[in-house]
Design an enzyme around this catalytic site. Structure first.
Site, PDB file in Angstrom:
ATOM      1  CB  SER A 205      -5.053   0.763  -1.953  1.00 22.23           C
ATOM      2  OG  SER A 205      -4.295  -0.416  -1.990  1.00 22.23           O
TER       3      SER A 205
ATOM      4  CB  CYS B 230     -10.520  -4.368  13.269  1.00 20.83           C
ATOM      5  SG  CYS B 230     -10.369  -4.153  11.485  1.00 20.83           S
TER       6      CYS B 230
ATOM      7  CB  CYS C 289      -7.217  -3.626   4.708  1.00 20.24           C
ATOM      8  SG  CYS C 289      -7.081  -2.166   5.688  1.00 20.24           S
TER       9      CYS C 289
ATOM     10  CD  GLU D 162     -11.660  -9.612   2.506  1.00 17.72           C
ATOM     11  OE1 GLU D 162     -11.493 -10.071   3.645  1.00 17.72           O
ATOM     12  OE2 GLU D 162     -10.971  -8.703   2.039  1.00 17.72           O
TER      13      GLU D 162
ATOM     14  CD  GLU E 205     -14.788  -9.909  -7.225  1.00 14.84           C
ATOM     15  OE1 GLU E 205     -15.757  -9.266  -7.576  1.00 14.84           O
ATOM     16  OE2 GLU E 205     -14.843 -10.704  -6.259  1.00 14.84           O
TER      17      GLU E 205
ATOM     18  CE  LYS F 122     -10.554  -8.628   6.831  1.00 12.52           C
ATOM     19  NZ  LYS F 122     -10.268  -7.533   7.718  1.00 12.52           N
TER      20      LYS F 122
ATOM     21  CD  GLU G 152      -3.242   0.303   2.041  1.00  8.31           C
ATOM     22  OE1 GLU G 152      -4.241  -0.344   1.683  1.00  8.31           O
ATOM     23  OE2 GLU G 152      -3.046   0.631   3.225  1.00  8.31           O
TER      24      GLU G 152
ATOM     25  CD  GLU H  61      -2.416   0.902  -4.863  1.00  9.67           C
ATOM     26  OE1 GLU H  61      -2.471  -0.022  -4.034  1.00  9.67           O
ATOM     27  OE2 GLU H  61      -3.396   1.250  -5.571  1.00  9.67           O
TER      28      GLU H  61
HETATM   29  S1  SF4 Z   1     -14.016  -5.557  11.636  1.00 11.00           S
HETATM   30 FE1  SF4 Z   1     -15.183  -3.872  10.759  1.00 11.00          FE
HETATM   31  S2  SF4 Z   1     -13.626  -2.295  10.344  1.00 11.00           S
HETATM   32 FE2  SF4 Z   1     -12.549  -4.246  10.605  1.00 11.00          FE
HETATM   33  S3  SF4 Z   1     -12.370  -5.061   8.547  1.00 11.00           S
HETATM   34 FE3  SF4 Z   1     -14.231  -5.948   9.442  1.00 11.00          FE
HETATM   35  S4  SF4 Z   1     -15.892  -4.607   8.781  1.00 11.00           S
HETATM   36 FE4  SF4 Z   1     -13.978  -3.495   8.484  1.00 11.00          FE
END
Ligand code: SF4
Ligand code: SF4
Ligand code: SF4
Length: 580
Positions: A324, A509, A304, A366, A371, A363, A284, A287
């Site tokens: 990014s 987070c 992220c 994700e 992709e 996540k 990052e 970049e």
């Molecule tokens: S915990 Fe919340 S701020 Fe952290 S990556 Fe996941 S969604 Fe984003």
């Protein structure tokens, strides 16, 4: 202006306009509530007064007053604990329970449910009201969140969180009185909405009506399959919150115990997502330097946080070239486990399962984004569990977490710097990137590595950071409503920033949707953030580009940061999505 009032015979002085409920908290009196949310410092409040559990007696008023929506006034005399107020609360809870499945023992929220706890505190022993029980289908459509509307008490915290704080607007209350239901638009399943899977609605839901998709069975199955090599990694924010699942104080750092517990659960390797965070910074920061030197698109936005990524894909599809292209740290560590580590250790990557322990619900979704696995035979990460799910697995396995001796992560994907651990708190990703970008751009050593202006719980933080001859204009936001404000500025061509960090969850987070419940207490988030900064200070190396294991990775396997191989492995693309 301050005013004086009396609560339970105790005189107190509070700012005018403060609710009775908040005023009582200043003298350590908790008036129960199931709907109120108060994260003032982050402008996140719910004053809908829908549950009516917080009623109190105010001298001179015939009716009981809801403490959450009644402002404290000069000379007011309030009693929170009269038999009438307590009986009214009990009646409200009994009415809620009369239309609630009596499934506490099998509910995922058992022992963590505000409704259950309040019924116990109020001594509700039987329910005097019998009536119609609402029945709804469970929504299991998404890869991250389960909705069980029959457990909903219509407090509307989720609606406040999603509409007012996150500005996504997935839920709204439909109907009136007993017939009120919290729905998505056109009653669509969650995966067909613009939901970002940030999990903040789960974080504030007082019951088990909203929960993360439990993937612990999948993990157990993998651990019991002798043909699989199972790798686990843990995000920076997990180590400062996991202890809460075992009764430890918020902000207790349990990194070593966590590693020891994961080994006892049977994982073959215990890696640190912080290594992935150091690699993220290499990419990052490079970049950013590349965009600055070659007249690339500015501002650059961090990428992220998968909830934030999904947010801009739905809400700002014309800005896909701004963030990014870096993958998130756990995805980077996943792909490196299955390529770099697998090759060096002679393991067939198809027989490797990567499990991520994250503070995050998004996540889960994700990890399944196609992709991210482009050009690869398998996904970077196979299973994602939250901090809460890990705590439960440790308890289920009968491991005495508190008594465990500290153990270290496995080398080499377990080595990390202080720059990586601060990813867990709002402002941390940008601070870490600046520690590296400064030295790359100026060729000089950065002596003072702590960027105080980027820390703290303020919703939007801005700073000008002199780097050589350039003044870098930076901003940090958390909460998607704040992100929207910044994106609208960029869209209107009014943004003067060079780089912006955006995290979907309050506090970053550490306040993720998969963390132990903070029940709206911002002090818990602050304690976790302080622990993150303490962990940073304790590290011998505090800049990502000084991590010897990361330097070895680039020398032996990846080549140049932001180079061709790095792009194949560590970068991704975004897609336009409909606003639903
Ligand atoms: S915990 Fe919340 S701020 Fe952290 S990556 Fe996941 S969604 Fe984003
Ligand atoms: S997960 Fe986030 S975006 Fe989705 S409904 Fe909940 S608060 Fe809204
Ligand atoms: S889903 Fe949860 S937060 Fe939303 S209204 Fe129902 S009980 Fe409240």
């Amino acid at each position: 202006m301050d005013i004086q009032l009396t609560i339970n015979d105790m005189p107190l002085t509070v700012p005018e306009g403060m609710s009775i409920l908040d005023a009582a908290r200043t003298i350590n009196i908790d008036i129960p509530t199931l709907c109120y949310l108060n994260l003032h410092e982050m402008n996140m409040n719910n004053h809908i007064a829908s549950c009516r559990v917080c009623v109190v007696e105010v001298e001179g008023r015939r009716n009981l007053a809801p403490a959450c929506s009644t402002p404290a006034a000069a000379g007011m005399i309030v009693r929170t604990d009269t038999p009438r107020a307590i009986q009214a609360r009990r009646t409200m809870v009994e009415l809620l329970l009369s239309d609630h499945p009596k499934a506490c023992l099998t509910c995922a929220k058992n022992l963590d449910c505000d409704l259950q706890a309040l019924a116990a505190d109020l001594g509700v022993r039987h329910i005097n009201y019998e009536g119609e029980i609402s029945e709804f289908e469970i929504d299991t459509s998404s890869l991250a969140i389960i909705r069980e509307p029959s457990k909903c008490i219509r407090c509307r915290r989720c609606e406040t969180m999603c509409d007012d704080v996150q500005t996504v607007g997935v839920y709204s209350a439909v109907g009136r009185g007993f017939g009120t239901v919290i729905k998505t638009a056109f009653d669509r399943p969650l995966h067909e909405t613009s939901c970002t899977f940030c999990g903040q609605c789960i974080a504030v839901c007082p019951t088990g009506a909203l929960m993360e998709l439990d993937q612990t069975d999948k993990v157990r199955k993998a651990l019991n399959d002798p043909s699989q090599f199972v790798v686990v990694q843990t995000a920076p924010a997990v180590r400062v919150a996991l202890g809460e699942g075992f009764g430890l104080e918020p902000g207790t750092i349990v990194t070593g115990k966590m590693v020891a517990a994961l080994r006892r659960l049977g994982f073959d390797r215990v890696f640190d997502t912080d290594f992935g965070a150091d690699v993220t910074i290499m990419e990052e920061a490079t970049e950013l330097v590349h965009r600055i030197k070659h007249g690339g698109r500015l501002p650059m936005l961090t990428s992220c946080c998968p909830a934030w990524v999904k947010f801009f894909e739905h809400q700002f599809p014309d800005l896909l070239d701004v963030p990014s292209t870096c993958k998130s740290p756990h995805e980077m560590l996943g792909v490196l486990s299955k390529s770099y580590y697998a090759k060096a250790s002679g393991i067939d990557p198809k027989k490797m399962i990567v499990v991520s322990v994250m503070p995050c619900v998004a996540k889960k979704y994700e990890a399944a984004r196609p992709e991210l696995a482009q050009g690869q035979e398998t996904a970077d990460v196979d299973i994602v569990i939250t901090t809460r799910e890990l705590a439960r697995m440790i308890r289920e396995a009968g491991i005495h977490f508190e008594n465990l001796k500290d153990e270290e992560f496995d080398h080499s994907l377990g080595e990390s710097t202080g720059a990586a651990v601060i990813f867990g708190a709002t402002g941390g990703v940008l601070e870490a990137a600046l520690r590296t970008a400064y030295e790359v751009l100026t060729g000089e050593t950065l002596e003072k590595v702590e960027f105080e202006a980027l820390r703290g719980m303020e919703g939007i933080k801005e700073a000008v950071i002199p780097i050589g001859e350039r003044n870098l204009r930076v901003a940090v936001t958390h909460g998607l409503g704040n992100a929207r404000k910044i994106l609208e500025k960029i869209q209107a061509g009014e943004s003067e920033y060079d780089v912006i960090e955006i995290m979907a969850c309050p506090g970053g987070c550490i306040g993720g949707g998969g963390q132990p419940y903070h029940h709206g207490n911002v002090e818990i988030l602050k304690a976790r953030a302080n622990a993150i900064y303490q962990e940073d200070r304790s590290k011998p190396l505090r800049k990502s580009h000084e991590n010897p294991a990361v330097l070895a990775l680039y020398k032996e396997f990846v080549g140049e940061p932001y180079g061709e191989r790095a792009h194949e492995l560590l970068h991704t693309s975004f897609m336009k999505r409909e606003k639903l």
